[in-house]
Design an enzyme around this catalytic site. Structure first.
Site, PDB file in Angstrom:
ATOM      1  CB  SER A 140      42.161  88.756  -1.794  1.00  0.00           C
ATOM      2  OG  SER A 140      41.835  87.844  -2.786  1.00  0.00           O
ATOM      3  CG  HIS A 184      39.292  84.420  -0.907  1.00  0.00           C
ATOM      4  ND1 HIS A 184      38.305  85.247  -1.355  1.00  0.00           N
ATOM      5  CD2 HIS A 184      40.417  84.801  -1.525  1.00  0.00           C
ATOM      6  CE1 HIS A 184      38.817  86.090  -2.237  1.00  0.00           C
ATOM      7  NE2 HIS A 184      40.091  85.839  -2.358  1.00  0.00           N
ATOM      8  CG  HIS A 237      38.842  84.198  -7.612  1.00  0.00           C
ATOM      9  ND1 HIS A 237      39.010  83.688  -6.340  1.00  0.00           N
ATOM     10  CD2 HIS A 237      38.847  85.544  -7.482  1.00  0.00           C
ATOM     11  CE1 HIS A 237      39.114  84.697  -5.484  1.00  0.00           C
ATOM     12  NE2 HIS A 237      39.015  85.832  -6.130  1.00  0.00           N
ATOM     13  CE1 TYR A 276      42.611  82.372  -8.289  1.00  0.00           C
ATOM     14  CE2 TYR A 276      41.878  84.493  -9.139  1.00  0.00           C
ATOM     15  CZ  TYR A 276      42.251  83.689  -8.082  1.00  0.00           C
ATOM     16  OH  TYR A 276      42.266  84.205  -6.813  1.00  0.00           O
ATOM     17  CD  GLU A 277      39.466  79.729  -6.466  1.00  0.00           C
ATOM     18  OE1 GLU A 277      39.556  78.936  -5.525  1.00  0.00           O
ATOM     19  OE2 GLU A 277      38.740  80.736  -6.442  1.00  0.00           O
ATOM     20  CB  ALA A 324      42.871  92.590  -3.396  1.00  0.00           C
ATOM     21  CG  MET A 367      43.020  88.225 -11.422  1.00  0.00           C
ATOM     22  SD  MET A 367      44.227  87.060 -10.785  1.00  0.00           S
ATOM     23  CE  MET A 367      45.768  87.915 -11.206  1.00  0.00           C
ATOM     24  CB  SER A 368      37.244  89.008  -8.293  1.00  0.00           C
ATOM     25  OG  SER A 368      37.479  90.272  -7.704  1.00  0.00           O
ATOM     26  CG  ASN A 387      49.507  95.250  -7.047  1.00  0.00           C
ATOM     27  OD1 ASN A 387      48.589  94.617  -6.535  1.00  0.00           O
ATOM     28  ND2 ASN A 387      49.683  95.357  -8.358  1.00  0.00           N
ATOM     29  CG  HIS A 419      47.696  85.427  -3.260  1.00  0.00           C
ATOM     30  ND1 HIS A 419      46.646  86.244  -3.656  1.00  0.00           N
ATOM     31  CD2 HIS A 419      47.209  84.680  -2.238  1.00  0.00           C
ATOM     32  CE1 HIS A 419      45.575  85.981  -2.911  1.00  0.00           C
ATOM     33  NE2 HIS A 419      45.899  85.042  -2.042  1.00  0.00           N
TER      34      HIS A 419
HETATM   35  N1  HPA Z   1      46.570  92.380 -11.216  1.00  0.00           N
HETATM   36  C1  HPA Z   1      45.504  91.557 -11.156  1.00  0.00           C
HETATM   37  N2  HPA Z   1      44.879  91.259 -10.031  1.00  0.00           N
HETATM   38  C2  HPA Z   1      45.331  91.835  -8.906  1.00  0.00           C
HETATM   39  C3  HPA Z   1      46.430  92.699  -8.894  1.00  0.00           C
HETATM   40  C4  HPA Z   1      47.092  92.987 -10.117  1.00  0.00           C
HETATM   41  O1  HPA Z   1      48.064  93.745 -10.183  1.00  0.00           O
HETATM   42  N3  HPA Z   1      46.626  93.085  -7.596  1.00  0.00           N
HETATM   43  C5  HPA Z   1      45.651  92.474  -6.873  1.00  0.00           C
HETATM   44  N4  HPA Z   1      44.870  91.718  -7.652  1.00  0.00           N
END
Ligand code: HPA
Length: 279
Positions: free
Chosen positions: A36, A67, A89, A91-92, A119, A217-218, A241, A253
């Site tokens: 991402s 993406h 992903h 989650y998609e 990310a 998440m990847s 973050n 996001h």
């Molecule tokens: N959690 C999960 N996935 C992420 C995060 C997070 O804080 N930041 C970027 N992708």
């Protein structure tokens, strides 16, 4: 290709890539997955053949903003590479087994090494937004594994060892590249969740106890498939973050993409140097 496994691992997508590149086809040494907001490095690929995932048979097509969704074959710092700009992903709603296709295509094209980027949120306050973290291990809490189902012994073994999933030599090379560029490269354990929701503060406290340094998440599906088909793996998180409950910011996001851009420039420098030194 170095062994019979890669030779027997043909995918329709790899055939489509060879056909699209035509006479310009050169087997990549390295696959590079750009996560991402980190896709910019694909624009530096020279002698590029770019193919949208939608044109590659079996490739899962993601729909997430940030993406690009294309495969770029060419050279980077003189090294033949295949770059996957963006990924699909879990989650998609994409089945875990479908996530195997891009990684197996990288292997089928002849690459021996896969470098993954993503990310991620950080559980280590010293590795804050904009920082980079080389992964040295993972914890899979996605509740899925793309290797579930019948095993194709021609691709890899039923039971895959993960004791050295994140290759020590490649990691050492990443640190050397970062140092040469004057960029801090943290190191840690990546914990993968399915998403798409961010974590709760209680989950992050629990993950800290479990030994996680970053959460995302990847990446883990690709690592599992890569190790199964014999690719060596390196992975780097761009920290976007502090994980939920550890910082004051509200996680979105958009926020992830903005902060990925902060890390992207550093990540590109480290990866270019890494690829150059590999040559
Ligand atoms: N959690 C999960 N996935 C992420 C995060 C997070 O804080 N930041 C970027 N992708």
């Amino acid at each position: 290709m170095s062994d019979t496994r890669a030779k027997t691992l043909t995918t329709a997508a790899a055939d489509a890539v060879r056909e699209a590149a035509g006479d310009a086809f050169v087997a990549p040494r390295l696959g590079l997955v750009l996560g991402s907001g980190l896709g910019g490095l694909a624009d530096s690929v020279e002698h590029a053949t770019a193919i949208p995932y939608a044109d590659l048979p079996g490739f899962p097509v993601g729909s997430v903003v940030g993406h690009a969704g294309r495969l770029v074959l060419g050279t980077l710092e003189g090294t033949p590479v295949v770059v996957l700009q963006g990924r699909a992903h879990l989650y998609e709603g994409i089945p875990a087994s479908d996530l195997a296709v891009p990684t197996r295509t990288v292997r089928a094209l002849g690459a021996e090494t896969l470098v993954l980027t993503n990310a991620a949120g950080s559980l280590n306050p010293e590795a804050g937004p904009g920082e980079l973290m080389a992964l040295n291990d993972h914890i899979n809490l996605m509740g899925a594994n793309p290797l579930m189902g019948p095993n194709d012994d021609a691709i890899g073994p039923r039971f895959v060892g993960l004791g050295d999933a994140y290759d020590l030599d490649l990691r050492t090379a990443l640190h050397a590249a970062a140092e040469a560029e004057g960029i801090d490269l943290h190191e840690g354990v990546y914990l993968a969740v399915a998403g798409p929701s961010f974590e709760t503060p209680a989950e992050i406290r629990a993950f800290k106890v479990l030994g996680a340094d970053a959460v995302g998440m990847s990446t883990v599906p690709e690592v599992l498939v890569a190790r199964h088909c014999g690719l060596r793996v390196a992975a780097v998180s761009a920290i976007t973050n502090l994980a939920e409950g550890l910082g004051a910011e509200v996680l979105t996001h958009e926020h992830t993409l903005q902060n990925a851009a902060r890390a992207a420039e550093k990540l590109q420098r480290v990866l270019r140097r890494f690829v150059k030194d590999l040559a």
